[in-house]
Design a protein around this motif. Structure first.
Motif, PDB file in Angstrom:
ATOM      1  N   GLN A  43    -108.160  39.073 -79.853  1.00 37.80           N
ATOM      2  CA  GLN A  43    -107.156  38.010 -79.954  1.00 37.80           C
ATOM      3  C   GLN A  43    -105.883  38.309 -79.180  1.00 37.80           C
ATOM      4  O   GLN A  43    -105.103  37.405 -78.917  1.00 37.80           O
ATOM      5  CB  GLN A  43    -106.785  37.781 -81.412  1.00 37.80           C
ATOM      6  CG  GLN A  43    -105.919  38.879 -81.978  1.00 37.80           C
ATOM      7  CD  GLN A  43    -105.017  38.418 -83.096  1.00 37.80           C
ATOM      8  OE1 GLN A  43    -104.974  37.252 -83.430  1.00 37.80           O
ATOM      9  NE2 GLN A  43    -104.302  39.346 -83.663  1.00 37.80           N
ATOM     10  N   ALA A  44    -105.667  39.548 -78.801  1.00 40.60           N
ATOM     11  CA  ALA A  44    -104.397  39.927 -78.180  1.00 40.60           C
ATOM     12  C   ALA A  44    -104.246  39.314 -76.791  1.00 40.60           C
ATOM     13  O   ALA A  44    -105.101  39.517 -75.933  1.00 40.60           O
ATOM     14  CB  ALA A  44    -104.302  41.439 -78.095  1.00 40.60           C
ATOM     15  N   PRO A  45    -103.158  38.583 -76.570  1.00 36.94           N
ATOM     16  CA  PRO A  45    -102.944  38.012 -75.244  1.00 36.94           C
ATOM     17  C   PRO A  45    -102.632  39.087 -74.203  1.00 36.94           C
ATOM     18  O   PRO A  45    -102.960  38.942 -73.040  1.00 36.94           O
ATOM     19  CB  PRO A  45    -101.761  37.067 -75.431  1.00 36.94           C
ATOM     20  CG  PRO A  45    -101.104  37.504 -76.691  1.00 36.94           C
ATOM     21  CD  PRO A  45    -102.130  38.218 -77.511  1.00 36.94           C
ATOM     22  N   GLU A  46    -101.991  40.166 -74.651  1.00 33.25           N
ATOM     23  CA  GLU A  46    -101.730  41.286 -73.754  1.00 33.25           C
ATOM     24  C   GLU A  46    -101.700  42.569 -74.587  1.00 33.25           C
ATOM     25  O   GLU A  46    -101.352  42.554 -75.766  1.00 33.25           O
ATOM     26  CB  GLU A  46    -100.417  41.110 -73.001  1.00 33.25           C
ATOM     27  CG  GLU A  46     -99.192  41.015 -73.877  1.00 33.25           C
ATOM     28  CD  GLU A  46     -97.950  40.757 -73.059  1.00 33.25           C
ATOM     29  OE1 GLU A  46     -97.096  41.651 -73.009  1.00 33.25           O
ATOM     30  OE2 GLU A  46     -97.850  39.667 -72.485  1.00 33.25           O
ATOM     31  N   PRO A  47    -102.094  43.664 -73.978  1.00 29.80           N
ATOM     32  CA  PRO A  47    -102.150  44.918 -74.730  1.00 29.80           C
ATOM     33  C   PRO A  47    -100.749  45.464 -75.026  1.00 29.80           C
ATOM     34  O   PRO A  47     -99.853  45.390 -74.187  1.00 29.80           O
ATOM     35  CB  PRO A  47    -102.908  45.857 -73.797  1.00 29.80           C
ATOM     36  CG  PRO A  47    -102.725  45.293 -72.437  1.00 29.80           C
ATOM     37  CD  PRO A  47    -102.544  43.819 -72.608  1.00 29.80           C
ATOM     38  N   THR A  48    -100.587  45.950 -76.238  1.00 27.81           N
ATOM     39  CA  THR A  48     -99.345  46.608 -76.620  1.00 27.81           C
ATOM     40  C   THR A  48     -99.699  47.920 -77.304  1.00 27.81           C
ATOM     41  O   THR A  48    -100.788  48.058 -77.879  1.00 27.81           O
ATOM     42  CB  THR A  48     -98.508  45.756 -77.584  1.00 27.81           C
ATOM     43  OG1 THR A  48     -99.242  45.591 -78.807  1.00 27.81           O
ATOM     44  CG2 THR A  48     -98.165  44.397 -76.988  1.00 27.81           C
ATOM     45  N   LEU A  49     -98.791  48.862 -77.261  1.00 27.09           N
ATOM     46  CA  LEU A  49     -99.035  50.150 -77.892  1.00 27.09           C
ATOM     47  C   LEU A  49     -99.243  50.011 -79.408  1.00 27.09           C
ATOM     48  O   LEU A  49    -100.190  50.594 -79.945  1.00 27.09           O
ATOM     49  CB  LEU A  49     -97.905  51.129 -77.571  1.00 27.09           C
ATOM     50  CG  LEU A  49     -98.128  52.564 -78.036  1.00 27.09           C
ATOM     51  CD1 LEU A  49     -99.423  53.141 -77.467  1.00 27.09           C
ATOM     52  CD2 LEU A  49     -96.933  53.424 -77.652  1.00 27.09           C
ATOM     53  N   PRO A  50     -98.423  49.219 -80.122  1.00 25.96           N
ATOM     54  CA  PRO A  50     -98.669  49.066 -81.565  1.00 25.96           C
ATOM     55  C   PRO A  50    -100.057  48.492 -81.872  1.00 25.96           C
ATOM     56  O   PRO A  50    -100.707  48.914 -82.823  1.00 25.96           O
ATOM     57  CB  PRO A  50     -97.560  48.128 -82.035  1.00 25.96           C
ATOM     58  CG  PRO A  50     -96.466  48.301 -81.040  1.00 25.96           C
ATOM     59  CD  PRO A  50     -97.157  48.569 -79.736  1.00 25.96           C
ATOM     60  N   LEU A  51    -100.489  47.540 -81.067  1.00 27.18           N
ATOM     61  CA  LEU A  51    -101.825  46.971 -81.257  1.00 27.18           C
ATOM     62  C   LEU A  51    -102.892  48.047 -81.093  1.00 27.18           C
ATOM     63  O   LEU A  51    -103.767  48.199 -81.941  1.00 27.18           O
ATOM     64  CB  LEU A  51    -102.084  45.842 -80.262  1.00 27.18           C
ATOM     65  CG  LEU A  51    -103.541  45.362 -80.205  1.00 27.18           C
ATOM     66  CD1 LEU A  51    -103.905  44.589 -81.446  1.00 27.18           C
ATOM     67  CD2 LEU A  51    -103.790  44.551 -78.962  1.00 27.18           C
TER      68      LEU A  51
END
Length: 93
Positions: A43-51
């Protein structure tokens, strides 16, 4: 099973909600963590470190609860996904 259906239909929020429910009912079943990790990454539109840190935690929990000989394909897939998530986390750091 319902979480997997929503996952297959790309209904990420419903899927995550159902996997959260499954984990709260029985935290010893690895597939809840694995399903939630898969839905969160999908579902993530863009990767983030918290994700990626959250997904990594779920994958590690799922693998700790799985038998590598019971469901070999799923276990190996989860290990490969964990390696990728860890690599992306290093890049994002």
């Amino acid at each position: 099973e319902q979480g997997l259906r929503y996952l297959d239909n790309q209904q990420w929020d419903y899927s995550i909600s159902l996997f959260n429910q499954a984990i709260s009912i029985d935290p010893s079943i690895p597939y809840g963590y694995l399903g939630r990790a898969t839905a969160m990454i999908s579902q993530a539109p863009e990767p983030t470190l918290p994700l990626f840190k959250s997904v990594e935690k779920d994958l590690q929990k799922a693998l700790s609860l799985m038998s590598p000989t019971e469901d070999v394909d799923t276990y190996q897939s989860a290990r490969e996904l964990l390696k990728k998530v860890q690599a992306y986390s290093i890049i994002l750091e």
